[in-house]
Design a protein around this motif. Structure first.
Motif, PDB file in Angstrom:
ATOM      1  N   ARG A 221       0.807  -1.225   0.000  1.00  0.00           N
ATOM      2  CA  ARG A 221       0.000   0.000   0.000  1.00  0.00           C
ATOM      3  C   ARG A 221       0.839   1.274   0.000  1.00  0.00           C
ATOM      4  NH1 ARG A 221      -5.001  -0.520   0.584  1.00  0.00           N
ATOM      5  NH2 ARG A 221      -5.855  -2.575   0.939  1.00  0.00           N
ATOM      6  N   GLU A 222       2.136   1.171   0.290  1.00  0.00           N
ATOM      7  CA  GLU A 222       2.958   2.378   0.445  1.00  0.00           C
ATOM      8  C   GLU A 222       3.256   3.020  -0.904  1.00  0.00           C
ATOM      9  OE1 GLU A 222       3.876  -0.638   1.824  1.00  0.00           O
ATOM     10  OE2 GLU A 222       2.824  -0.020   3.649  1.00  0.00           O
ATOM     11  N   ALA A 223       3.144   4.359  -0.909  1.00  0.00           N
ATOM     12  CA  ALA A 223       3.428   5.126  -2.127  1.00  0.00           C
ATOM     13  C   ALA A 223       4.839   4.844  -2.629  1.00  0.00           C
ATOM     14  CB  ALA A 223       3.255   6.619  -1.859  1.00  0.00           C
ATOM     15  N   SER A 224       5.806   4.768  -1.691  1.00  0.00           N
ATOM     16  CA  SER A 224       7.199   4.606  -2.120  1.00  0.00           C
ATOM     17  C   SER A 224       7.369   3.334  -2.952  1.00  0.00           C
ATOM     18  CB  SER A 224       8.137   4.605  -0.913  1.00  0.00           C
ATOM     19  OG  SER A 224       7.725   3.593  -0.024  1.00  0.00           O
ATOM     20  N   ALA A 225       6.703   2.250  -2.540  1.00  0.00           N
ATOM     21  CA  ALA A 225       6.836   0.986  -3.274  1.00  0.00           C
ATOM     22  C   ALA A 225       6.080   1.042  -4.602  1.00  0.00           C
ATOM     23  CB  ALA A 225       6.318  -0.159  -2.410  1.00  0.00           C
ATOM     24  N   LEU A 226       4.890   1.668  -4.598  1.00  0.00           N
ATOM     25  CA  LEU A 226       4.067   1.707  -5.820  1.00  0.00           C
ATOM     26  C   LEU A 226       4.711   2.620  -6.864  1.00  0.00           C
ATOM     27  CD1 LEU A 226       0.650   1.902  -3.929  1.00  0.00           C
ATOM     28  CD2 LEU A 226       1.565  -0.099  -5.151  1.00  0.00           C
ATOM     29  N   VAL A 227       5.186   3.768  -6.403  1.00  0.00           N
ATOM     30  CA  VAL A 227       5.903   4.698  -7.291  1.00  0.00           C
ATOM     31  C   VAL A 227       7.202   4.045  -7.769  1.00  0.00           C
ATOM     32  CG1 VAL A 227       7.228   6.868  -7.252  1.00  0.00           C
ATOM     33  CG2 VAL A 227       4.881   6.811  -6.355  1.00  0.00           C
ATOM     34  N   GLY A 228       7.848   3.326  -6.840  1.00  0.00           N
ATOM     35  CA  GLY A 228       9.113   2.650  -7.170  1.00  0.00           C
ATOM     36  C   GLY A 228       8.944   1.647  -8.300  1.00  0.00           C
ATOM     37  N   ALA A 229       7.790   0.981  -8.348  1.00  0.00           N
ATOM     38  CA  ALA A 229       7.555  -0.024  -9.397  1.00  0.00           C
ATOM     39  C   ALA A 229       7.557   0.651 -10.770  1.00  0.00           C
ATOM     40  CB  ALA A 229       6.222  -0.729  -9.143  1.00  0.00           C
ATOM     41  N   ASP A 248      -4.770  11.094  -4.387  1.00  0.00           N
ATOM     42  CA  ASP A 248      -6.159  10.659  -4.247  1.00  0.00           C
ATOM     43  C   ASP A 248      -6.899  11.030  -5.540  1.00  0.00           C
ATOM     44  OD1 ASP A 248      -6.876  13.554  -2.898  1.00  0.00           O
ATOM     45  OD2 ASP A 248      -8.636  12.537  -3.695  1.00  0.00           O
ATOM     46  N   ALA A 249      -7.884  10.181  -5.902  1.00  0.00           N
ATOM     47  CA  ALA A 249      -8.406  10.193  -7.268  1.00  0.00           C
ATOM     48  C   ALA A 249      -9.210  11.448  -7.599  1.00  0.00           C
ATOM     49  CB  ALA A 249      -9.246   8.943  -7.505  1.00  0.00           C
ATOM     50  N   GLU A 250      -9.717  12.167  -6.603  1.00  0.00           N
ATOM     51  CA  GLU A 250     -10.527  13.343  -6.911  1.00  0.00           C
ATOM     52  C   GLU A 250      -9.797  14.656  -6.681  1.00  0.00           C
ATOM     53  OE1 GLU A 250     -14.273  12.271  -5.055  1.00  0.00           O
ATOM     54  OE2 GLU A 250     -14.175  10.766  -6.659  1.00  0.00           O
ATOM     55  N   ARG A 251      -9.232  14.819  -5.487  1.00  0.00           N
ATOM     56  CA  ARG A 251      -8.599  16.109  -5.175  1.00  0.00           C
ATOM     57  C   ARG A 251      -7.146  16.168  -5.618  1.00  0.00           C
ATOM     58  NH1 ARG A 251      -9.013  17.365   0.464  1.00  0.00           N
ATOM     59  NH2 ARG A 251      -8.609  19.488  -0.227  1.00  0.00           N
ATOM     60  N   LEU A 252      -6.603  15.030  -5.994  1.00  0.00           N
ATOM     61  CA  LEU A 252      -5.229  14.919  -6.507  1.00  0.00           C
ATOM     62  C   LEU A 252      -4.170  15.309  -5.479  1.00  0.00           C
ATOM     63  CD1 LEU A 252      -5.616  16.234 -10.191  1.00  0.00           C
ATOM     64  CD2 LEU A 252      -6.164  13.996  -9.232  1.00  0.00           C
ATOM     65  N   LYS A 253      -4.497  15.116  -4.199  1.00  0.00           N
ATOM     66  CA  LYS A 253      -3.503  15.378  -3.151  1.00  0.00           C
ATOM     67  C   LYS A 253      -2.575  14.169  -3.041  1.00  0.00           C
ATOM     68  CE  LYS A 253      -5.209  19.296  -1.554  1.00  0.00           C
ATOM     69  NZ  LYS A 253      -4.695  20.484  -2.220  1.00  0.00           N
ATOM     70  N   PRO A 254      -1.268  14.417  -2.861  1.00  0.00           N
ATOM     71  CA  PRO A 254      -0.314  13.303  -2.739  1.00  0.00           C
ATOM     72  C   PRO A 254      -0.669  12.388  -1.568  1.00  0.00           C
ATOM     73  CG  PRO A 254       0.856  15.379  -2.994  1.00  0.00           C
ATOM     74  CD  PRO A 254      -0.605  15.728  -2.818  1.00  0.00           C
ATOM     75  N   LEU A 255      -0.485  11.091  -1.756  1.00  0.00           N
ATOM     76  CA  LEU A 255      -0.782  10.104  -0.719  1.00  0.00           C
ATOM     77  C   LEU A 255       0.503   9.395  -0.303  1.00  0.00           C
ATOM     78  CD1 LEU A 255      -3.918   8.288  -2.220  1.00  0.00           C
ATOM     79  CD2 LEU A 255      -3.898  10.000  -0.371  1.00  0.00           C
ATOM     80  N   ALA A 256       0.611   9.090   0.999  1.00  0.00           N
ATOM     81  CA  ALA A 256       1.743   8.288   1.477  1.00  0.00           C
ATOM     82  C   ALA A 256       1.439   6.808   1.303  1.00  0.00           C
ATOM     83  CB  ALA A 256       2.027   8.608   2.935  1.00  0.00           C
ATOM     84  N   GLN A 257       0.138   6.488   1.280  1.00  0.00           N
ATOM     85  CA  GLN A 257      -0.266   5.099   1.049  1.00  0.00           C
ATOM     86  C   GLN A 257      -1.715   5.051   0.592  1.00  0.00           C
ATOM     87  OE1 GLN A 257      -0.149   2.882   4.684  1.00  0.00           O
ATOM     88  NE2 GLN A 257      -1.741   4.136   5.610  1.00  0.00           N
ATOM     89  N   VAL A 258      -2.115   3.892   0.050  1.00  0.00           N
ATOM     90  CA  VAL A 258      -3.507   3.711  -0.348  1.00  0.00           C
ATOM     91  C   VAL A 258      -4.227   3.019   0.809  1.00  0.00           C
ATOM     92  CG1 VAL A 258      -5.077   2.723  -2.062  1.00  0.00           C
ATOM     93  CG2 VAL A 258      -2.745   3.372  -2.735  1.00  0.00           C
TER      94      VAL A 258
END
Ligand code: AMP
Length: 285
Positions: A221-229, A248-258
């Motif tokens: 779920r972590e952004a670092s791993a998903l972005v890393g892929a 996040d899919a609507e407001r487009l704010k950066p997420l640390a995890q899903v």
């Protein structure tokens, strides 16, 4: 049947006045031309949602930066008109030159302050200001019931939803899934710039996004791993990253995890050779 071609604002006003007298519902598909199946999917969906479909073909200068590809953007009006005919488009608005939309003395812009931030908004200063004003002009001019846009330009879609809502334009803004080549490459007019080798390497965008989707399904779920892929695929293919972001899919704010049940979106922009490509996919939700 070949679509009717309108060249001026006065012609559009006369045509839409006729539609309103007849009480017919209009779907509008704004484009910059050099049409492909992604554009045609919007037109076909418009056909199903309204009585009449109009498309605009206009390479909008205000959304290009000074060092971008405005002068060499691909154009093919006669080919585009044939494609519009095949997709059941009734009317094509193709302004002859930028003065039709930006006549001498033109001075009005629209600023969407939040979803324009970051990603393409940060890397292409002024881009969404240009997108926002041309789409606002087209929605005000045509006053369609429905307007269709692609999720391929995901941040742009959120900008358009925001201005439609905030300016009370009352248009049903429909976002349509990205149409891809059989090997996964998102269709784009700019793919015409790619050499065969650059096109092959460009597959790393969709491959990376798919890898991230698989990781999330497996519980990462972590952004670092998903972005890393995504970054791994870009690096392996020798592409230069512009950005990779989980938001996040609507407001487009950066997420640390899903978070469980959350709708997130992973967006990427990268250069294959000198061509800048973008892509995105949903994560979760
Ligand atoms: P453009 O001509 O690139 O400005 O695109 C015009 C419209 O077509 C925009 O709403 C885009 O998001 C949409 N579009 C572009 N490429 C695709 C695609 N591959 N799939 C679906 N829609 C697309």
């Amino acid at each position: 049947m070949a679509p009717v071609v309108l060249r001026t604002v006065a012609e559009v006003k006369a045509w839409t006045a006729g539609l309103r007298r007849e009480g017919r519902r209009l779907a509008l598909v704004p484009t910059m031309g050099y049409l492909h199946d992604g554009h045609l999917s919007l037109m076909r969906e418009g056909r199903g949602r309204a009585d009449v479909v109009a498309t605009s073909i206009f390479v909008n200068p205000t959304q290009f930066g000074p060092r971008e590809d405005l002068s060499r953007y691909p154009r093919d009006l006669s080919g585009d008109l044939a494609k519009c005919a095949s997709a059941g488009v009734d009317v094509v608005f193709a302004p002859e030159d930028p003065n039709v939309m930006y006549p001498p003395g033109y001075q009005t812009y629209v600023e969407v302050t939040e979803v324009s931030q970051g990603m393409c908004g940060e890397r292409r200063p002024g881009h969404f200001r240009g997108v926002a004003i041309i789409v606002t002009q087209l929605l005000c001019l045509f006053r369609p019931e429905v307007a269709l846009f692609g999720e391929k330009d995901y941040q742009q879609l959120q900008v358009i939803k925001a201005l439609n809502r905030d300016l009370h334009l009352g248009v049903d803004i429909v976002g349509m899934p990205t149409v891809r080549e059989p090997d996964g490459l998102a269709m784009s007019s700019r793919n015409a710039y790619l050499s065969p080798e650059e096109r092959q390497r460009a597959l790393s965008l969709s491959r990376g996004l798919k890898a991230a989707q698989t990781l999330l399904k497996e519980g990462t779920r972590e952004a670092s791993a998903l972005v890393g892929a995504v970054r791994r695929e870009l690096e392996a293919a020798g592409l230069r990253e512009d950005y990779v972001e989980l938001v996040d899919a609507e407001r487009l704010k950066p997420l640390a995890q899903v978070a469980p049940g959350q709708s997130a979106r992973l967006l990427v922009a990268a250069f294959s050779g000198t061509t800048r490509l973008i892509d995105n996919m949903p994560l979760g939700g």
